[in-house]
Write a protein that holds these residues in place. Structure first.
Motif, mmCIF file in Angstrom:
data_model
loop_
_atom_site.group_PDB
_atom_site.id
_atom_site.type_symbol
_atom_site.label_atom_id
_atom_site.label_comp_id
_atom_site.label_asym_id
_atom_site.label_seq_id
_atom_site.Cartn_x
_atom_site.Cartn_y
_atom_site.Cartn_z
ATOM 1 N N THR A 196 -19.654 21.620 61.988
ATOM 2 C CA THR A 196 -19.180 20.377 62.685
ATOM 3 C C THR A 196 -18.658 19.392 61.399
ATOM 4 O O THR A 196 -17.512 19.076 61.340
ATOM 5 N N ILE A 197 -19.428 19.012 60.356
ATOM 6 C CA ILE A 197 -19.300 18.122 59.349
ATOM 7 C C ILE A 197 -18.020 18.576 58.338
ATOM 8 O O ILE A 197 -17.419 17.975 57.960
ATOM 9 N N THR A 198 -18.253 19.944 58.228
ATOM 10 C CA THR A 198 -17.133 20.505 57.235
ATOM 11 C C THR A 198 -15.682 20.418 57.846
ATOM 12 O O THR A 198 -14.936 20.230 57.148
ATOM 13 N N ALA A 199 -15.737 20.876 59.177
ATOM 14 C CA ALA A 199 -14.552 20.562 59.736
ATOM 15 C C ALA A 199 -13.763 19.472 59.907
ATOM 16 O O ALA A 199 -12.681 19.158 59.873
ATOM 17 N N ASN A 200 -14.814 18.635 60.272
ATOM 18 C CA ASN A 200 -14.316 16.893 60.296
ATOM 19 C C ASN A 200 -13.905 16.397 58.963
ATOM 20 O O ASN A 200 -13.033 15.625 58.813
ATOM 21 N N ALA A 201 -14.787 17.047 57.915
ATOM 22 C CA ALA A 201 -14.371 16.196 56.696
ATOM 23 C C ALA A 201 -13.036 16.805 56.088
ATOM 24 O O ALA A 201 -12.381 16.028 55.457
ATOM 25 N N TRP A 202 -12.641 18.221 56.292
ATOM 26 C CA TRP A 202 -11.464 18.674 55.937
ATOM 27 C C TRP A 202 -10.226 17.658 56.625
ATOM 28 O O TRP A 202 -9.353 17.366 55.898
ATOM 29 N N ILE A 236 -14.820 14.155 47.228
ATOM 30 C CA ILE A 236 -13.558 14.376 48.122
ATOM 31 C C ILE A 236 -13.138 15.824 47.756
ATOM 32 O O ILE A 236 -12.893 16.803 48.839
ATOM 33 N N GLU A 237 -13.402 16.393 46.622
ATOM 34 C CA GLU A 237 -13.137 17.779 46.227
ATOM 35 C C GLU A 237 -13.824 18.713 47.045
ATOM 36 O O GLU A 237 -13.455 19.844 47.367
ATOM 37 N N ALA A 238 -15.395 18.255 46.898
ATOM 38 C CA ALA A 238 -16.278 19.166 47.700
ATOM 39 C C ALA A 238 -15.759 19.365 49.050
ATOM 40 O O ALA A 238 -15.962 20.441 49.916
ATOM 41 N N MET A 239 -15.554 18.297 49.871
ATOM 42 C CA MET A 239 -15.187 18.245 51.236
ATOM 43 C C MET A 239 -13.936 19.400 51.511
ATOM 44 O O MET A 239 -13.635 19.900 52.305
ATOM 45 N N ALA A 240 -12.793 19.071 50.387
ATOM 46 C CA ALA A 240 -11.597 19.672 50.512
ATOM 47 C C ALA A 240 -11.894 21.474 50.444
ATOM 48 O O ALA A 240 -11.242 22.194 50.816
ATOM 49 N N CYS A 241 -13.118 21.500 49.623
ATOM 50 C CA CYS A 241 -13.708 22.739 49.445
ATOM 51 C C CYS A 241 -14.258 23.573 50.774
ATOM 52 O O CYS A 241 -14.751 24.630 50.761
ATOM 53 N N GLY A 242 -14.758 22.630 51.609
ATOM 54 C CA GLY A 242 -15.243 23.167 52.712
ATOM 55 C C GLY A 242 -16.589 23.151 52.584
ATOM 56 O O GLY A 242 -17.587 23.881 53.231
ATOM 57 N N VAL A 243 -17.212 22.372 51.699
ATOM 58 C CA VAL A 243 -18.670 22.380 51.404
ATOM 59 C C VAL A 243 -19.378 21.266 51.960
ATOM 60 O O VAL A 243 -18.884 20.072 51.657
ATOM 61 N N PRO A 244 -20.638 21.342 52.752
ATOM 62 C CA PRO A 244 -21.025 20.248 53.604
ATOM 63 C C PRO A 244 -21.585 19.250 52.382
ATOM 64 O O PRO A 244 -22.264 19.498 51.536
ATOM 65 N N VAL A 245 -21.515 17.828 52.610
ATOM 66 C CA VAL A 245 -21.617 16.930 51.576
ATOM 67 C C VAL A 245 -22.972 16.131 51.963
ATOM 68 O O VAL A 245 -22.908 15.652 53.136
ATOM 69 N N VAL A 246 -23.824 15.882 51.142
ATOM 70 C CA VAL A 246 -24.932 14.919 51.462
ATOM 71 C C VAL A 246 -24.791 13.693 50.364
ATOM 72 O O VAL A 246 -24.707 14.215 49.193
ATOM 73 N N ALA A 247 -24.795 12.505 50.713
ATOM 74 C CA ALA A 247 -24.744 11.446 49.895
ATOM 75 C C ALA A 247 -25.352 10.327 50.161
ATOM 76 O O ALA A 247 -26.006 10.323 51.206
ATOM 77 N N THR A 248 -25.355 9.279 49.350
ATOM 78 C CA THR A 248 -26.090 8.013 49.504
ATOM 79 C C THR A 248 -25.188 6.825 50.082
ATOM 80 O O THR A 248 -24.040 6.875 49.495
ATOM 81 N N ASN A 249 -25.543 6.241 50.780
ATOM 82 C CA ASN A 249 -24.876 4.787 51.227
ATOM 83 C C ASN A 249 -24.804 3.767 50.196
ATOM 84 O O ASN A 249 -25.380 2.801 50.317
ATOM 85 N N VAL A 250 -23.620 4.040 49.307
ATOM 86 C CA VAL A 250 -23.235 3.200 48.289
ATOM 87 C C VAL A 250 -22.124 2.952 48.052
ATOM 88 O O VAL A 250 -21.066 3.940 48.308
ATOM 89 N N GLY A 251 -21.620 1.525 47.616
ATOM 90 C CA GLY A 251 -20.001 1.706 47.543
ATOM 91 C C GLY A 251 -19.383 2.056 48.606
ATOM 92 O O GLY A 251 -19.612 1.631 49.790
ATOM 93 N N GLY A 252 -18.227 2.710 48.208
ATOM 94 C CA GLY A 252 -17.075 3.247 49.346
ATOM 95 C C GLY A 252 -17.411 4.502 49.836
ATOM 96 O O GLY A 252 -16.786 4.989 50.672
ATOM 97 N N VAL A 253 -18.642 5.078 49.482
ATOM 98 C CA VAL A 253 -18.971 6.428 50.066
ATOM 99 C C VAL A 253 -18.902 6.606 51.418
ATOM 100 O O VAL A 253 -18.094 7.449 52.131
ATOM 101 N N PRO A 254 -19.497 5.817 52.325
ATOM 102 C CA PRO A 254 -19.510 5.740 53.734
ATOM 103 C C PRO A 254 -18.113 5.730 54.128
ATOM 104 O O PRO A 254 -17.783 5.979 55.622
ATOM 105 N N GLU A 255 -17.171 5.403 53.410
ATOM 106 C CA GLU A 255 -15.758 5.231 54.011
ATOM 107 C C GLU A 255 -15.170 6.684 54.264
ATOM 108 O O GLU A 255 -14.248 6.890 55.202
ATOM 109 N N LEU A 256 -15.878 7.648 53.440
ATOM 110 C CA LEU A 256 -15.368 9.258 53.816
ATOM 111 C C LEU A 256 -16.690 9.809 54.364
ATOM 112 O O LEU A 256 -16.386 10.581 55.336
ATOM 113 N N VAL A 257 -17.992 9.751 53.674
ATOM 114 C CA VAL A 257 -19.128 10.397 54.537
ATOM 115 C C VAL A 257 -19.439 9.563 55.457
ATOM 116 O O VAL A 257 -20.422 8.715 55.314
#
Length: 354
Positions: A300-306, A246-267
């Protein structure tokens, strides 16, 4: 303690009753009883109208006994390990005694529903973690000497850092220019440093250890990509939704993550970030390279993430939601509180919104 003798006796009976039913919980119950008695002895009478415990493990055991002593209601916030592992003793008992229960992800809520009997699903509320968004304004990106990938987390099995290092080695073998900062500490740190050296990454991977939040925030200014590659640990533990994402997205940093737990609810893949399957080194490496070089995708992803963070993870908004639950439960006279809210309401008074 002497102000609530009958409550203490009732709570002692509760300890004995649940010890008979679950002998392994004896030590935790005794320690929780001692902690609850400490609170009763040191908090003025009438000051505790409700008990809220963060985590369904030992804190909720203390809360269960303290609520029994005082004759007040109990609520619990569950997070990750207390949901996904068997570490929380007497969890079914705690759930049955709660006035309400909060979780920070839909995934966690679904897991609780599948694993435990929750009599009234209206008591189960998803209230997401939030950020003070004012701390993340005007964080302009500053160029680093090479593309910088940042990861933040405790160095434990569920974070999947060995997999991330192998993905980084694959990127390096393909000639991709980057450096990787693994911020955090934990029992796996020595193992991870040895693995990085063994993979030939000693000149590309840095282990600065745990840093104050302000320094982590400063690092995000230089970051070109944030990555976190969690997995399901052998004991079933896994991430809910790590705050670092969440913090990285709020800073405008593109995020790469794995599909585990609640991660895909945001990513959400290719919408607010990039997702790979947990443990898939090649796919993680591919998504990292995309995040580094595909400029239109990054924008695209940083604008949407914010926008998603503002919508779902504003600390003020989410605190208001949680406060409203307490206000309704405790029948507070006014909510939200204000300078003219007056004295605490008497029992039985209704909530009157501002």
């Amino acid at each position: 303690m002497f102000s609530k003798p009958f409550g203490c006796i009732s709570a002692l009976w509760l300890v004995l009753h649940h010890t008979v039913r679950e002998p392994r919980a004896f030590r935790e119950l005794v320690n929780a009883y001692a902690a609850a008695c400490y609170f009763v002895a040191n908090v003025p009478p009438g000051q505790m109208r409700h008990i809220h415990a963060h985590f369904a493990t030992f804190p909720a055991t203390v809360g269960l006994i303290l609520a029994e002593i005082l004759g007040v209601g109990l609520s619990i916030s569950c997070h990750a390990r207390d949901i996904f592992t068997n570490e929380a003793r007497l969890l079914q008992v705690k759930l049955s005694e709660t006035e309400f229960l909060t979780v920070c992800t839909e995934y966690g809520a679904d897991m609780l529903k599948r694993k435990h009997s929750i009599m009234n699903l209206d008591r189960l509320k998803v209230i997401r973690h939030g950020l003070d968004l004012s701390e993340f304004r005007d964080l302009d990106h500053t160029e680093y000497r090479v593309p910088l990938i940042v990861s933040v987390g405790r160095m434990v099995e569920k974070k999947g850092f060995p997999i991330l290092l192998r993905a980084a080695a694959m990127l390096a073998a393909e000639g991709v220019e980057f450096e990787l900062a693994l911020i955090g500490d934990g029992p796996q740190r020595d193992e991870l440093e040895r693995l990085a050296n063994g993979l030939g990454l000693s000149h590309k991977v840095y282990f600065p250890g745990s840093l104050p939040f302000e320094e982590v925030l400063g690092t995000y200014r230089y970051a070109d990509v944030f990555v976190l590659t969690p997995i399901v640990a052998h004991d079933g533990d896994r991430d809910g939704l790590p705050n670092a994402i969440i913090e990285a997205m709020a800073c405008g940093v593109p995020v790469v993550a794995t599909n585990v737990g609640g991660v895909p609810e945001l990513v959400e893949h290719e919408v607010t970030g990039l997702l790979a399957q947990p443990g898939n080194v090649q796919e993680i490496a591919q998504q990292l390279e995309r995040a580094l070089v595909d400029q239109p995708l990054r924008q695209t992803i940083t604008a949407n993430a914010w926008q998603r963070v503002v919508r779902d993870h504003d600390a003020d908004r989410n605190a208001f939601v949680l406060g409203s639950v307490f206000a309704e439960l405790l029948k507070l006279r006014k909510w939200p509180p204000g300078p003219d809210a007056g004295s605490p309401p008497a029992d039985g008074e209704e909530v009157v919104p501002e």
